[in-house]
Motif scaffolding. Structure first.
Motif, PDB file in Angstrom:
ATOM      1  N   THR A 208       0.855  -1.182   0.000  1.00  0.00           N
ATOM      2  CA  THR A 208       0.000   0.000   0.000  1.00  0.00           C
ATOM      3  C   THR A 208       0.891   1.232   0.000  1.00  0.00           C
ATOM      4  OG1 THR A 208      -1.735  -1.158   1.225  1.00  0.00           O
ATOM      5  CG2 THR A 208      -1.787   1.244   1.265  1.00  0.00           C
ATOM      6  N   VAL A 209       0.680   2.103  -0.959  1.00  0.00           N
ATOM      7  CA  VAL A 209       1.536   3.274  -1.121  1.00  0.00           C
ATOM      8  C   VAL A 209       0.672   4.530  -1.027  1.00  0.00           C
ATOM      9  CG1 VAL A 209       3.190   4.455  -2.628  1.00  0.00           C
ATOM     10  CG2 VAL A 209       3.045   1.936  -2.650  1.00  0.00           C
ATOM     11  N   HIS A 210       1.141   5.527  -0.264  1.00  0.00           N
ATOM     12  CA  HIS A 210       0.446   6.804  -0.251  1.00  0.00           C
ATOM     13  C   HIS A 210       1.458   7.935  -0.102  1.00  0.00           C
ATOM     14  CE1 HIS A 210       0.797   5.900   4.064  1.00  0.00           C
ATOM     15  NE2 HIS A 210       0.694   7.209   4.275  1.00  0.00           N
ATOM     16  N   GLN A 211       1.042   9.089  -0.545  1.00  0.00           N
ATOM     17  CA  GLN A 211       1.896  10.269  -0.601  1.00  0.00           C
ATOM     18  C   GLN A 211       1.443  11.266   0.465  1.00  0.00           C
ATOM     19  OE1 GLN A 211       4.174  10.222  -3.154  1.00  0.00           O
ATOM     20  NE2 GLN A 211       5.239  12.147  -2.660  1.00  0.00           N
ATOM     21  N   VAL A 212       2.418  11.754   1.248  1.00  0.00           N
ATOM     22  CA  VAL A 212       2.164  12.839   2.196  1.00  0.00           C
ATOM     23  C   VAL A 212       3.134  13.966   1.858  1.00  0.00           C
ATOM     24  CG1 VAL A 212       2.109  13.554   4.606  1.00  0.00           C
ATOM     25  CG2 VAL A 212       1.400  11.227   3.971  1.00  0.00           C
ATOM     26  N   LEU A 213       2.562  15.051   1.316  1.00  0.00           N
ATOM     27  CA  LEU A 213       3.391  16.147   0.817  1.00  0.00           C
ATOM     28  C   LEU A 213       4.392  15.588  -0.191  1.00  0.00           C
ATOM     29  CD1 LEU A 213       3.853  18.193   4.121  1.00  0.00           C
ATOM     30  CD2 LEU A 213       2.187  18.545   2.290  1.00  0.00           C
ATOM     31  N   SER A 214       5.691  15.754   0.096  1.00  0.00           N
ATOM     32  CA  SER A 214       6.701  15.275  -0.860  1.00  0.00           C
ATOM     33  C   SER A 214       7.256  13.903  -0.492  1.00  0.00           C
ATOM     34  CB  SER A 214       7.861  16.277  -0.939  1.00  0.00           C
ATOM     35  OG  SER A 214       8.485  16.422   0.329  1.00  0.00           O
ATOM     36  N   HIS A 215       6.661  13.267   0.505  1.00  0.00           N
ATOM     37  CA  HIS A 215       7.172  11.986   0.973  1.00  0.00           C
ATOM     38  C   HIS A 215       6.252  10.843   0.538  1.00  0.00           C
ATOM     39  CE1 HIS A 215      10.165  13.986   3.486  1.00  0.00           C
ATOM     40  NE2 HIS A 215       9.194  14.802   3.905  1.00  0.00           N
ATOM     41  N   THR A 216       6.864   9.751   0.102  1.00  0.00           N
ATOM     42  CA  THR A 216       6.125   8.556  -0.292  1.00  0.00           C
ATOM     43  C   THR A 216       6.307   7.471   0.770  1.00  0.00           C
ATOM     44  OG1 THR A 216       6.448   9.036  -2.639  1.00  0.00           O
ATOM     45  CG2 THR A 216       5.860   6.760  -2.053  1.00  0.00           C
ATOM     46  N   PHE A 217       5.181   6.920   1.211  1.00  0.00           N
ATOM     47  CA  PHE A 217       5.222   5.869   2.235  1.00  0.00           C
ATOM     48  C   PHE A 217       4.630   4.587   1.645  1.00  0.00           C
ATOM     49  CE2 PHE A 217       5.056   9.888   4.454  1.00  0.00           C
ATOM     50  CZ  PHE A 217       6.003   9.742   5.459  1.00  0.00           C
ATOM     51  N   ARG A 218       5.251   3.468   1.969  1.00  0.00           N
ATOM     52  CA  ARG A 218       4.746   2.185   1.497  1.00  0.00           C
ATOM     53  C   ARG A 218       4.742   1.183   2.649  1.00  0.00           C
ATOM     54  NH1 ARG A 218       9.774  -0.227  -2.156  1.00  0.00           N
ATOM     55  NH2 ARG A 218      11.087  -0.853  -0.395  1.00  0.00           N
ATOM     56  N   SER A 219       3.816   0.258   2.601  1.00  0.00           N
ATOM     57  CA  SER A 219       3.760  -0.764   3.640  1.00  0.00           C
ATOM     58  C   SER A 219       4.965  -1.685   3.515  1.00  0.00           C
ATOM     59  CB  SER A 219       2.457  -1.571   3.524  1.00  0.00           C
ATOM     60  OG  SER A 219       2.359  -2.169   2.241  1.00  0.00           O
ATOM     61  N   PRO A 220       5.463  -2.216   4.643  1.00  0.00           N
ATOM     62  CA  PRO A 220       6.681  -3.027   4.607  1.00  0.00           C
ATOM     63  C   PRO A 220       6.425  -4.416   4.022  1.00  0.00           C
ATOM     64  CG  PRO A 220       5.786  -2.999   6.817  1.00  0.00           C
ATOM     65  CD  PRO A 220       4.964  -2.037   6.021  1.00  0.00           C
ATOM     66  N   CYS A 221       7.507  -5.067   3.652  1.00  0.00           N
ATOM     67  CA  CYS A 221       7.442  -6.446   3.187  1.00  0.00           C
ATOM     68  C   CYS A 221       6.840  -7.312   4.291  1.00  0.00           C
ATOM     69  CB  CYS A 221       8.849  -6.932   2.836  1.00  0.00           C
ATOM     70  SG  CYS A 221       9.003  -8.722   2.671  1.00  0.00           S
ATOM     71  N   PRO A 222       5.771  -8.083   4.008  1.00  0.00           N
ATOM     72  CA  PRO A 222       5.131  -8.867   5.074  1.00  0.00           C
ATOM     73  C   PRO A 222       6.052  -9.909   5.696  1.00  0.00           C
ATOM     74  CG  PRO A 222       4.265  -9.464   2.916  1.00  0.00           C
ATOM     75  CD  PRO A 222       5.084  -8.233   2.715  1.00  0.00           C
TER      76      PRO A 222
END
Length: 253
Positions: free
Chosen positions: A21-35
Motif C-alpha cells: 500500500t503506497v500513499h503520498q504525504v506532501l513530498s514523501h512517499t510511504f509504502r507498507s513493509p514487506c510482510p
C-alpha cells in the motif's frame, strides 16, 4: 496534505516483489513493509522481550531462574526403573508438552511423597522443557530460601523489599516451589501468610505452580494451609505421589 492510498507491486531486496500500500504525504512517499520482513521482525522483537523478562526476573530473584545445581536435570537423565516410575515420568512429560494448555487453564501440579525419589528432578525437568521450547520464564525456588530472603529485608540491608521478592515469584509463567512442609514443626503464621501470598498471587493471574513436598497428599494441606491447597486444586490440579523408596546413594534419579 495526504494523497490517496494505492496498491502497487514493490520489490523487497531480500524477499522479492510483494503487494504494498503506497500513499503520498506532501513530498514523501510511504509504502507498507514487506510482510515477510515484518513477521520476522515481530518474531525477533518478541524473543528479545522474552529474554529481557527472563533476565529481569533472574536479577530480582537473586540467581539464575534455574540454579546451577539443577542445570543438568532433564527428562532424559531421569531413570524410571519401575512401571509406576515410568507412568509418573510420562505424566510429567505430558504436563510439559501441554504447557500451553496448562498455562491457559492455570493448572497446577503437586509432586508429593518420599524424599530421594526424583520429585525435584522431574519438577526442574518440566521447567527446563518450558524454557527450551517456549519463550515463557520458569523459575525454581525452595520455600525456605524464599522465607530467608524475605526475612533479610526486614533490616533494610538486603537492597530488596518483601514486595519485590513476592512480585518476582508471582510473575514467571511457571514456578517450581520445592521443600514445602519441610519443617518438622507446625508452620508459623509468617510462613503460611507468605506462602499464601505467592500461591494466591499466581492463582489470581491463572499461572501454574508446581509444588514439591516430602509429605503425603493428605498431610500437605495442614503444612501449607487449606486456602493455599484449595487454590492449587482448582482448575484440575494434578497430584502425583512418589511412594517408592529413595534412590539416593544408589542410582541418581
Amino acid at each position: 496534505m495526504a494523497g490517496p492510498q494505492v496498491t502497487s507491486v514493490v520489490v523487497c531486496d531480500e524477499h522479492g516483489p510483494y503487494q504494498a500500500t503506497v500513499h503520498q504525504v506532501l513530498s514523501h512517499t510511504f509504502r507498507s513493509p514487506c510482510p515477510v520482513c515484518k513477521a520476522a521482525q515481530a518474531t525477533k522483537d518478541e524473543a528479545e522481550a522474552a529474554q529481557r523478562q527472563r533476565a529481569e526476573l533472574a536479577y530480582k530473584l537473586g540467581d539464575a531462574l534455574i540454579p546451577k545445581r539443577f542445570k543438568d536435570k532433564t527428562f532424559d537423565s531421569y531413570t524410571a526403573a519401575t512401571e509406576v516410575q515410568r507412568k509418573v515420568k510420562a505424566r510429567c512429560i505430558r504436563y510439559a508438552d501441554e504447557f500451553g494448555q496448562n498455562l491457559e487453564d492455570g493448572r497446577c501440579l503437586i509432586l508429593v511423597g518420599n524424599p530421594g525419589t526424583g520429585k525435584t528432578h522431574l519438577g526442574v525437568s518440566i521447567a527446563q522443557h518450558v524454557m527450551a521450547t517456549t519463550r515463557h520464564a520458569a523459575a525454581y525456588r525452595t520455600l525456605g530460601g524464599i522465607l530467608q530472603a524475605i526475612r533479610s529485608t526486614f533490616d533494610g540491608g538486603s537492597g530488596q523489599t518483601e514486595g519485590s521478592i513476592l512480585d518476582a515469584l508471582v510473575r514467571p509463567a511457571l514456578l517450581v516451589l520445592d521443600e514445602v512442609g519441610a519443617s518438622k514443626e507446625a508452620p508459623s503464621d509468617f510462613e503460611l501468610t507468605r506462602l499464601f501470598s505467592i500461591i494466591n498471587g499466581r492463582y489470581e493471574r491463572m499461572l501454574p505452580t508446581i509444588v514439591i513436598s516430602n509429605l503425603g497428599a493428605k498431610e500437605l494441606p495442614a503444612a501449607m494451609g487449606e486456602r493455599s491447597a484449595d487454590r492449587l486444586r482448582e482448575g484440575g490440579g494434578i497430584v502425583l505421589p512418589f511412594d517408592w523408596k529413595s534412590h539416593r546413594g544408589k542410582e541418581e534419579i
